[in-house]
Design a protein around this motif. Structure first.
Motif, PDB file in Angstrom:
ATOM      1  N   LEU A  89       1.058  -1.149   0.126  1.00 23.70           N
ATOM      2  CA  LEU A  89      -0.190   0.135  -0.085  1.00 23.70           C
ATOM      3  C   LEU A  89       0.965   1.179  -0.064  1.00 23.70           C
ATOM      4  O   LEU A  89       0.430   2.200  -0.779  1.00 23.70           O
ATOM      5  CB  LEU A  89      -0.996   0.200   1.310  1.00 23.70           C
ATOM      6  CG  LEU A  89      -1.935  -1.182   1.295  1.00 23.70           C
ATOM      7  CD1 LEU A  89      -2.609  -1.314   2.629  1.00 23.70           C
ATOM      8  CD2 LEU A  89      -2.869  -0.549   0.268  1.00 23.70           C
ATOM      9  N   LEU A  90       1.973   1.300   0.662  1.00 25.27           N
ATOM     10  CA  LEU A  90       2.959   2.349   0.857  1.00 25.27           C
ATOM     11  C   LEU A  90       3.544   2.634  -0.626  1.00 25.27           C
ATOM     12  O   LEU A  90       3.585   3.637  -1.338  1.00 25.27           O
ATOM     13  CB  LEU A  90       4.336   2.009   1.775  1.00 25.27           C
ATOM     14  CG  LEU A  90       5.073   3.257   1.728  1.00 25.27           C
ATOM     15  CD1 LEU A  90       4.455   4.190   2.477  1.00 25.27           C
ATOM     16  CD2 LEU A  90       6.347   2.514   2.664  1.00 25.27           C
ATOM     17  N   ALA A  91       3.796   1.513  -1.375  1.00 27.22           N
ATOM     18  CA  ALA A  91       4.430   1.700  -3.004  1.00 27.22           C
ATOM     19  C   ALA A  91       3.152   2.277  -3.618  1.00 27.22           C
ATOM     20  O   ALA A  91       3.439   2.567  -4.914  1.00 27.22           O
ATOM     21  CB  ALA A  91       4.699   0.397  -3.406  1.00 27.22           C
ATOM     22  N   GLU A  92       2.051   1.924  -3.433  1.00 32.66           N
ATOM     23  CA  GLU A  92       0.769   2.489  -4.220  1.00 32.66           C
ATOM     24  C   GLU A  92       0.652   3.882  -3.844  1.00 32.66           C
ATOM     25  O   GLU A  92      -0.516   4.489  -4.454  1.00 32.66           O
ATOM     26  CB  GLU A  92      -0.418   1.610  -4.061  1.00 32.66           C
ATOM     27  CG  GLU A  92      -0.386   0.502  -4.947  1.00 32.66           C
ATOM     28  CD  GLU A  92      -0.300   0.773  -6.335  1.00 32.66           C
ATOM     29  OE1 GLU A  92      -1.044   1.526  -6.991  1.00 32.66           O
ATOM     30  OE2 GLU A  92       0.639   0.352  -6.882  1.00 32.66           O
ATOM     31  N   GLY A  93       1.256   4.471  -2.833  1.00 35.79           N
ATOM     32  CA  GLY A  93       0.869   6.004  -2.558  1.00 35.79           C
ATOM     33  C   GLY A  93       0.358   6.446  -1.298  1.00 35.79           C
ATOM     34  O   GLY A  93      -0.100   7.624  -1.011  1.00 35.79           O
ATOM     35  N   VAL A  94       0.151   5.384  -0.471  1.00 35.69           N
ATOM     36  CA  VAL A  94      -0.605   5.612   0.682  1.00 35.69           C
ATOM     37  C   VAL A  94       0.487   6.227   1.818  1.00 35.69           C
ATOM     38  O   VAL A  94       1.574   5.729   1.663  1.00 35.69           O
ATOM     39  CB  VAL A  94      -1.026   4.216   1.325  1.00 35.69           C
ATOM     40  CG1 VAL A  94      -2.012   4.640   2.974  1.00 35.69           C
ATOM     41  CG2 VAL A  94      -2.349   3.801   0.361  1.00 35.69           C
ATOM     42  N   PRO A  95       0.225   7.237   2.413  1.00 35.16           N
ATOM     43  CA  PRO A  95       1.182   7.665   3.255  1.00 35.16           C
ATOM     44  C   PRO A  95       1.391   6.943   4.617  1.00 35.16           C
ATOM     45  O   PRO A  95       0.621   6.065   4.865  1.00 35.16           O
ATOM     46  CB  PRO A  95       0.518   9.407   3.657  1.00 35.16           C
ATOM     47  CG  PRO A  95      -0.374   9.630   2.507  1.00 35.16           C
ATOM     48  CD  PRO A  95      -0.886   8.163   2.031  1.00 35.16           C
ATOM     49  N   ARG A  96       2.821   6.935   4.660  1.00 40.39           N
ATOM     50  CA  ARG A  96       3.223   6.209   5.793  1.00 40.39           C
ATOM     51  C   ARG A  96       2.389   6.510   7.054  1.00 40.39           C
ATOM     52  O   ARG A  96       2.067   5.537   7.931  1.00 40.39           O
ATOM     53  CB  ARG A  96       4.666   6.551   6.016  1.00 40.39           C
ATOM     54  CG  ARG A  96       5.466   5.426   7.185  1.00 40.39           C
ATOM     55  CD  ARG A  96       6.976   5.989   7.108  1.00 40.39           C
ATOM     56  NE  ARG A  96       7.678   5.598   5.868  1.00 40.39           N
ATOM     57  CZ  ARG A  96       7.822   4.308   5.578  1.00 40.39           C
ATOM     58  NH1 ARG A  96       7.658   3.387   6.309  1.00 40.39           N
ATOM     59  NH2 ARG A  96       8.634   4.092   4.420  1.00 40.39           N
ATOM     60  N   SER A  97       2.244   7.897   7.347  1.00 47.92           N
ATOM     61  CA  SER A  97       1.353   8.058   8.845  1.00 47.92           C
ATOM     62  C   SER A  97       0.108   7.578   8.724  1.00 47.92           C
ATOM     63  O   SER A  97      -0.484   7.234   9.680  1.00 47.92           O
ATOM     64  CB  SER A  97       1.277   9.543   8.773  1.00 47.92           C
ATOM     65  OG  SER A  97       0.575  10.204   7.477  1.00 47.92           O
ATOM     66  N   VAL A  98      -0.572   7.358   7.435  1.00 44.34           N
ATOM     67  CA  VAL A  98      -1.639   6.853   7.269  1.00 44.34           C
ATOM     68  C   VAL A  98      -1.817   5.396   7.625  1.00 44.34           C
ATOM     69  O   VAL A  98      -2.594   4.615   8.461  1.00 44.34           O
ATOM     70  CB  VAL A  98      -2.601   6.933   5.932  1.00 44.34           C
ATOM     71  CG1 VAL A  98      -3.682   6.163   5.879  1.00 44.34           C
ATOM     72  CG2 VAL A  98      -2.583   8.692   5.975  1.00 44.34           C
ATOM     73  N   LEU A  99      -0.802   4.637   7.220  1.00 43.73           N
ATOM     74  CA  LEU A  99      -0.671   3.181   7.181  1.00 43.73           C
ATOM     75  C   LEU A  99      -0.318   2.841   8.742  1.00 43.73           C
ATOM     76  O   LEU A  99      -0.821   1.771   9.435  1.00 43.73           O
ATOM     77  CB  LEU A  99       0.509   2.760   6.404  1.00 43.73           C
ATOM     78  CG  LEU A  99       0.246   2.777   4.866  1.00 43.73           C
ATOM     79  CD1 LEU A  99       1.539   2.418   4.099  1.00 43.73           C
ATOM     80  CD2 LEU A  99      -0.796   1.568   4.599  1.00 43.73           C
ATOM     81  N   SER A 145       4.076  11.902   2.675  1.00 39.76           N
ATOM     82  CA  SER A 145       5.060  10.886   1.944  1.00 39.76           C
ATOM     83  C   SER A 145       5.938   9.876   2.837  1.00 39.76           C
ATOM     84  O   SER A 145       6.089   8.789   2.471  1.00 39.76           O
ATOM     85  CB  SER A 145       5.599  11.428   0.829  1.00 39.76           C
ATOM     86  OG  SER A 145       6.826  12.161   1.217  1.00 39.76           O
ATOM     87  N   GLY A 146       6.334  10.554   3.797  1.00 39.35           N
ATOM     88  CA  GLY A 146       7.061   9.723   4.996  1.00 39.35           C
ATOM     89  C   GLY A 146       8.633   9.842   4.553  1.00 39.35           C
ATOM     90  O   GLY A 146       9.532   9.197   5.168  1.00 39.35           O
ATOM     91  N   ALA A 147       8.756  10.766   3.445  1.00 39.13           N
ATOM     92  CA  ALA A 147      10.306  10.966   3.012  1.00 39.13           C
ATOM     93  C   ALA A 147      10.890  11.965   3.836  1.00 39.13           C
ATOM     94  O   ALA A 147      10.167  12.687   4.485  1.00 39.13           O
ATOM     95  CB  ALA A 147      10.265  11.257   1.560  1.00 39.13           C
ATOM     96  N   SER A 148      12.121  12.032   3.816  1.00 40.04           N
ATOM     97  CA  SER A 148      12.980  13.202   4.227  1.00 40.04           C
ATOM     98  C   SER A 148      12.662  14.518   3.447  1.00 40.04           C
ATOM     99  O   SER A 148      12.404  14.330   2.255  1.00 40.04           O
ATOM    100  CB  SER A 148      14.403  12.676   4.203  1.00 40.04           C
ATOM    101  OG  SER A 148      14.933  12.910   2.941  1.00 40.04           O
ATOM    102  N   THR A 149      12.905  15.446   3.808  1.00 37.68           N
ATOM    103  CA  THR A 149      12.866  16.766   3.329  1.00 37.68           C
ATOM    104  C   THR A 149      13.718  16.951   2.195  1.00 37.68           C
ATOM    105  O   THR A 149      13.368  17.412   1.083  1.00 37.68           O
ATOM    106  CB  THR A 149      12.706  17.995   4.350  1.00 37.68           C
ATOM    107  OG1 THR A 149      14.303  17.929   4.921  1.00 37.68           O
ATOM    108  CG2 THR A 149      11.685  18.136   5.408  1.00 37.68           C
ATOM    109  N   GLY A 150      14.776  16.468   2.343  1.00 33.53           N
ATOM    110  CA  GLY A 150      15.941  16.278   1.342  1.00 33.53           C
ATOM    111  C   GLY A 150      15.446  15.638  -0.025  1.00 33.53           C
ATOM    112  O   GLY A 150      15.679  16.144  -1.154  1.00 33.53           O
ATOM    113  N   ALA A 151      14.996  14.462   0.203  1.00 33.23           N
ATOM    114  CA  ALA A 151      14.579  13.707  -0.887  1.00 33.23           C
ATOM    115  C   ALA A 151      13.224  14.361  -1.481  1.00 33.23           C
ATOM    116  O   ALA A 151      12.984  14.405  -2.564  1.00 33.23           O
ATOM    117  CB  ALA A 151      14.049  12.079  -0.270  1.00 33.23           C
TER     118      ALA A 151
END
Length: 187
Positions: A89-99, A145-151
């Motif tokens: 589900l994360l790979a399909e775009g569900v944000p990490r925080s929601v998961l 997205s759960g990504a770092s601000t740099g990414a």
């Protein structure tokens, strides 16, 4: 305006939320929107027109937060029934925080005391973009997205250069320390 149903099946809740993430407008009740537009076209009373315009505005908006609540409520049982993991589900775009709220991702803690981040690819970051025309900041997209601000900054810069995202200017200062953040939006 369509709202997430209280009695939605787990699969329906997951389907609606993924649709809301990709294209929220696809979940709009077009018949209701058209009916309200027709009534507005015929209305002559100014106050009635205001009411109709307000109803139309609500009907045109899609309650993504409602779909998210239903996803969180149903995703775990969907995952158990189908064997589809939180990582998929994360790979399909569900944000990490929601998961995490749905109980499909454990803590980011490894055995030690330092938090460990899982890599988030560019497509996951792009999937977290809000709908077209909606302003967002690097920090908001990183959180979604759960990504770092740099990414996130790297992906947004690539998309600005490609013409997919535009710089929407600096947001008004909140009165706090530092510069006000730059806003972006999809085109």
């Amino acid at each position: 305006m369509p709202r997430a149903s209280r009695d939605a099946s787990p699969e329906g809740a997951v389907r609606n939320y993924l649709s809301a993430l990709r294209d929220p407008d696809s979940l709009r009740d077009e018949k209701a929107v058209q009916a309200l537009r027709a009534k507005l076209d015929k209305a002559t009373d100014p106050v009635e027109r205001l009411r109709l315009r307000s109803d139309l505005e609500r009907a045109e908006a899609v309650d993504v937060a409602g779909f998210e609540r239903e996803f969180v409520r149903n995703a775990r049982s969907f995952s158990r029934e189908t064997g589809i993991s939180g990582q998929v589900l994360l790979a399909e775009g569900v944000p990490r925080s929601v998961l995490r709220k749905a109980g499909l991702l454990g803590s980011d803690r490894s055995g030690g005391s330092r938090a460990r981040r899982t890599r988030v690819n560019a497509e996951s970051i792009r999937a977290a973009y809000p709908r077209k025309g909606t302003k967002f900041t690097i920090a908001e997209l990183a959180q979604a997205s759960g990504a770092s601000t740099g990414a996130v900054r790297k992906v947004v810069t690539e998309d600005v250069n490609a013409g997919v995202v535009v710089n929407a200017g600096v947001l008004e200062s909140t009165g706090g320390p530092g510069r006000a953040p730059t806003a972006y939006k999809r085109v």
